[in-house]
Design a protein around this motif. Structure first.
Motif, PDB file in Angstrom:
ATOM      1  N   SER A   1      47.622  43.952  35.034  1.00 33.83           N
ATOM      2  CA  SER A   1      47.086  43.405  36.276  1.00 33.83           C
ATOM      3  C   SER A   1      46.465  42.043  36.002  1.00 33.83           C
ATOM      4  O   SER A   1      46.202  41.688  34.853  1.00 33.83           O
ATOM      5  CB  SER A   1      46.038  44.357  36.843  1.00 33.83           C
ATOM      6  OG  SER A   1      45.025  44.580  35.875  1.00 33.83           O
TER       7      SER A   1
ATOM      8  N   HIS B   1      42.609  31.127  38.574  1.00 32.94           N
ATOM      9  CA  HIS B   1      42.333  30.320  39.765  1.00 32.94           C
ATOM     10  C   HIS B   1      43.582  29.552  40.164  1.00 32.94           C
ATOM     11  O   HIS B   1      44.218  28.919  39.313  1.00 32.94           O
ATOM     12  CB  HIS B   1      41.198  29.346  39.478  1.00 32.94           C
ATOM     13  CG  HIS B   1      39.880  30.011  39.198  1.00 32.94           C
ATOM     14  ND1 HIS B   1      39.673  30.796  38.082  1.00 32.94           N
ATOM     15  CD2 HIS B   1      38.712  30.031  39.886  1.00 32.94           C
ATOM     16  CE1 HIS B   1      38.426  31.266  38.104  1.00 32.94           C
ATOM     17  NE2 HIS B   1      37.820  30.809  39.190  1.00 32.94           N
TER      18      HIS B   1
ATOM     19  N   ARG C   1      33.051  44.274  41.291  1.00 30.09           N
ATOM     20  CA  ARG C   1      31.827  43.488  41.019  1.00 30.09           C
ATOM     21  C   ARG C   1      31.312  42.955  42.350  1.00 30.09           C
ATOM     22  O   ARG C   1      32.049  42.271  43.053  1.00 30.09           O
ATOM     23  CB  ARG C   1      32.148  42.311  40.085  1.00 30.09           C
ATOM     24  CG  ARG C   1      30.937  41.403  39.813  1.00 30.09           C
ATOM     25  CD  ARG C   1      31.247  40.276  38.834  1.00 30.09           C
ATOM     26  NE  ARG C   1      31.999  39.203  39.455  1.00 30.09           N
ATOM     27  CZ  ARG C   1      32.432  38.109  38.823  1.00 30.09           C
ATOM     28  NH1 ARG C   1      32.185  37.971  37.526  1.00 30.09           N
ATOM     29  NH2 ARG C   1      33.101  37.182  39.456  1.00 30.09           N
TER      30      ARG C   1
ATOM     31  N   GLN D   1      30.516  43.596  33.849  1.00 32.58           N
ATOM     32  CA  GLN D   1      30.173  45.016  33.908  1.00 32.58           C
ATOM     33  C   GLN D   1      29.419  45.491  32.665  1.00 32.58           C
ATOM     34  O   GLN D   1      28.984  46.620  32.625  1.00 32.58           O
ATOM     35  CB  GLN D   1      31.432  45.855  34.077  1.00 32.58           C
ATOM     36  CG  GLN D   1      31.699  46.198  35.537  1.00 32.58           C
ATOM     37  CD  GLN D   1      32.857  45.419  36.095  1.00 32.58           C
ATOM     38  OE1 GLN D   1      32.878  44.194  36.050  1.00 32.58           O
ATOM     39  NE2 GLN D   1      33.825  46.107  36.629  1.00 32.58           N
TER      40      GLN D   1
ATOM     41  N   ILE E   1      39.446  35.473  35.163  1.00 35.20           N
ATOM     42  CA  ILE E   1      39.951  35.248  36.521  1.00 35.20           C
ATOM     43  C   ILE E   1      40.890  34.046  36.528  1.00 35.20           C
ATOM     44  O   ILE E   1      40.610  33.009  35.926  1.00 35.20           O
ATOM     45  CB  ILE E   1      38.787  35.041  37.509  1.00 35.20           C
ATOM     46  CG1 ILE E   1      37.962  36.337  37.606  1.00 35.20           C
ATOM     47  CG2 ILE E   1      39.311  34.633  38.890  1.00 35.20           C
ATOM     48  CD1 ILE E   1      36.709  36.234  38.450  1.00 35.20           C
TER      49      ILE E   1
ATOM     50  N   ARG F   1      33.189  34.746  23.675  1.00 33.23           N
ATOM     51  CA  ARG F   1      33.400  35.917  24.532  1.00 33.23           C
ATOM     52  C   ARG F   1      34.253  36.935  23.811  1.00 33.23           C
ATOM     53  O   ARG F   1      35.255  36.595  23.205  1.00 33.23           O
ATOM     54  CB  ARG F   1      34.098  35.456  25.800  1.00 33.23           C
ATOM     55  CG  ARG F   1      34.473  36.552  26.767  1.00 33.23           C
ATOM     56  CD  ARG F   1      34.781  35.903  28.088  1.00 33.23           C
ATOM     57  NE  ARG F   1      35.328  36.795  29.067  1.00 33.23           N
ATOM     58  CZ  ARG F   1      35.028  36.715  30.358  1.00 33.23           C
ATOM     59  NH1 ARG F   1      34.173  35.810  30.774  1.00 33.23           N
ATOM     60  NH2 ARG F   1      35.586  37.512  31.222  1.00 33.23           N
TER      61      ARG F   1
HETATM   62  O1  TXA Z   1      32.988  33.178  40.878  1.00 33.61           O
HETATM   63  C1  TXA Z   1      33.675  33.524  39.927  1.00 33.61           C
HETATM   64  O2  TXA Z   1      34.398  34.540  39.954  1.00 33.61           O
HETATM   65  C2  TXA Z   1      33.611  32.658  38.662  1.00 33.61           C
HETATM   66  C3  TXA Z   1      34.095  31.263  39.039  1.00 33.61           C
HETATM   67  C4  TXA Z   1      34.216  30.356  37.860  1.00 33.61           C
HETATM   68  O3  TXA Z   1      35.310  31.354  39.737  1.00 33.61           O
HETATM   69  N1  TXA Z   1      34.401  33.222  37.621  1.00 33.61           N
HETATM   70  C5  TXA Z   1      34.017  34.350  36.949  1.00 33.61           C
HETATM   71  O4  TXA Z   1      34.900  34.713  35.972  1.00 33.61           O
HETATM   72  O5  TXA Z   1      32.996  34.956  37.157  1.00 33.61           O
HETATM   73  P1  TXA Z   1      34.572  35.706  34.809  1.00 33.61           P
HETATM   74  O6  TXA Z   1      35.668  35.504  33.831  1.00 33.61           O
HETATM   75  O7  TXA Z   1      33.188  35.500  34.295  1.00 33.61           O
HETATM   76  O8  TXA Z   1      34.701  37.114  35.412  1.00 33.61           O
HETATM   77  C6  TXA Z   1      35.838  37.861  35.072  1.00 33.61           C
HETATM   78  C7  TXA Z   1      35.757  39.200  35.708  1.00 33.61           C
HETATM   79  C8  TXA Z   1      35.553  40.281  34.706  1.00 33.61           C
HETATM   80  O9  TXA Z   1      34.190  40.594  34.650  1.00 33.61           O
HETATM   81  C9  TXA Z   1      36.351  41.428  35.246  1.00 33.61           C
HETATM   82  O10 TXA Z   1      35.474  42.243  35.976  1.00 33.61           O
HETATM   83  C10 TXA Z   1      37.303  40.850  36.209  1.00 33.61           C
HETATM   84  O11 TXA Z   1      37.009  39.481  36.308  1.00 33.61           O
HETATM   85  N2  TXA Z   1      38.704  40.972  35.828  1.00 33.61           N
HETATM   86  C11 TXA Z   1      39.532  40.012  35.407  1.00 33.61           C
HETATM   87  N3  TXA Z   1      40.765  40.482  35.213  1.00 33.61           N
HETATM   88  C12 TXA Z   1      40.731  41.780  35.536  1.00 33.61           C
HETATM   89  C13 TXA Z   1      41.703  42.810  35.559  1.00 33.61           C
HETATM   90  N4  TXA Z   1      42.968  42.589  35.223  1.00 33.61           N
HETATM   91  N5  TXA Z   1      41.302  44.035  35.924  1.00 33.61           N
HETATM   92  C14 TXA Z   1      40.018  44.262  36.289  1.00 33.61           C
HETATM   93  N6  TXA Z   1      39.062  43.318  36.312  1.00 33.61           N
HETATM   94  C15 TXA Z   1      39.405  42.095  35.931  1.00 33.61           C
END
Ligand code: TXA
Ligand code: MG
Length: 316
Positions: A121, A70, A197, A226, A68, A61
């Motif tokens: 954040s 948890h 999202r 995104q 995210i 990645r």
């Molecule tokens: O359902 C879910 O959300 C799954 C399960 C495993 O919990 N997790 C998931 O995580 O989809 P991930 O890492 O694929 O998605 C992370 C998303 C990023 O696309 C981003 O949009 C958002 O989380 N994100 C994380 N931290 C952020 C931040 N500080 N500011 C804005 N967006 C953030």
């Protein structure tokens, strides 16, 4: 980018012994995939830069994308981030559940800046899955993106995790198929509540509670969900198909049956739960392309169409 360590990936039953072993592996700084109600997550300790680096490496990645975080409870989340009143209203109503809230990180929280990709954040969620909650109580907080190679179809079963990440992660906890089937809805709460999202919690349900959500500014968040080409099968994808062309396999919806049908009765919740495994399945067929029937764009259909549009986008 960090070198990927080679592993003999263990498949652990999601019973008490399996969860205890997974927690031990996580506390030792390794990464473990685990079930949530949305999709499987690839977990690593959110307090350890080294563990988080292993998540990025296993998925390949781009490291500018935040993850995210948890946690097992709202109380734990409040120790890591600053909740506004509206954020508390959302969390109390929808956690545990398929909702992620982005909030200012609390100073001294100890959350690895790699999780936040250097932002001030942090994105937080309490998943509604007994195995995930048990694991989080034993080894949380965990950073966990979806447990698939970056840019590929998300995993909704332990078998899909193995298909994408075998040999790249220490273990996967097998908790069976995921109920919701698409990732969580992400709401930005650093400024005005913003839909970052679409996902497993319908926008309509959130707006009924806190009023209209702002739309995300294009290009502002550097996040994989995104990126335009994401959730990509190996085969090309053609949307809004009313029938299969020669050489295509058809993913149907409602009365348009297809080779597989997201939901014969036109139920969007059922369609979301079926989306990723059906894409995995059709992608493994001998075919030139995957054609997909139209899916209504309301409720969970919004998340389904978001994922399908990205699956069909020009590959970067
Ligand atoms: O359902 C879910 O959300 C799954 C399960 C495993 O919990 N997790 C998931 O995580 O989809 P991930 O890492 O694929 O998605 C992370 C998303 C990023 O696309 C981003 O949009 C958002 O989380 N994100 C994380 N931290 C952020 C931040 N500080 N500011 C804005 N967006 C953030
Ligand atoms: Mg993902």
């Amino acid at each position: 980018m960090e070198q990927v360590q080679r592993h003999v990936t263990k498949v652990l039953q999601a019973d008490a012994a399996g969860v205890a072993l997974a927690a031990q592996v996580l506390r030792a700084g390794e990464v473990v995939a685990f079930p949530t109600e949305t999709v499987y997550g690839l977990g690593g300790s959110a307090l350890s830069d080294a563990a988080v680096a292993k998540i990025y490496a296993a998925k390949d990645r781009p490291s500018f994308n935040p993850l995210i975080l948890h946690v097992a409870s709202l109380a734990e989340a409040e120790q890591l981030a600053m909740f506004s009143d509206t954020a508390l209203v959302l969390a109390r109503r929808f956690w545990p559940g398929p909702l992620t809230i982005v909030l200012p990180v609390r100073a001294g929280s100890g959350v690895s800046s790699l999780v936040r990709a250097g932002l001030d954040s942090v994105a937080l969620r309490v998943p509604a899955h007994p195995v995930a909650l048990e694991l989080l109580r034993a080894a949380g907080p965990l950073a966990a993106p979806s447990a698939n190679p970056s840019g590929r179809i998300s995993a909704t079963s332990a078998q899909h995790v193995i298909k994408g990440l075998d040999g790249r992660i220490a273990a996967v906890l097998d908790g069976g198929p995921c109920d919701v089937g698409v990732e969580s809805t992400i709401i930005g709460m650093v400024d005005a509540p913003t839909l970052l999202r679409p996902g497993g919690l319908a926008r309509e349900d959130i707006e009924a509670l806190i009023g209209p959500l702002a739309a995300a500014e294009a290009g502002k968040v550097s996040a994989p969900g995104q990126l335009v080409s994401h959730y990509a099968p190996h085969l090309p994808v053609r949307l809004n198909a009313v029938s299969a062309e020669p050489g295509e396999v058809l993913l149907g919806f409602g009365e348009l049956a297809g080779d597989l049908n997201l939901s014969a009765s036109g139920n969007l919740g059922e369609a979301a739960a079926n989306l990723f495994w059906m894409l995995h399945e059709l992608d493994a067929r001998v075919a030139d392309a995957i054609a997909v029937a139209p899916v209504p764009d309301h409720g969970l259909g919004h998340a389904i169409n978001d994922r399908l549009t990205r699956a069909a986008a020009e590959r970067g």
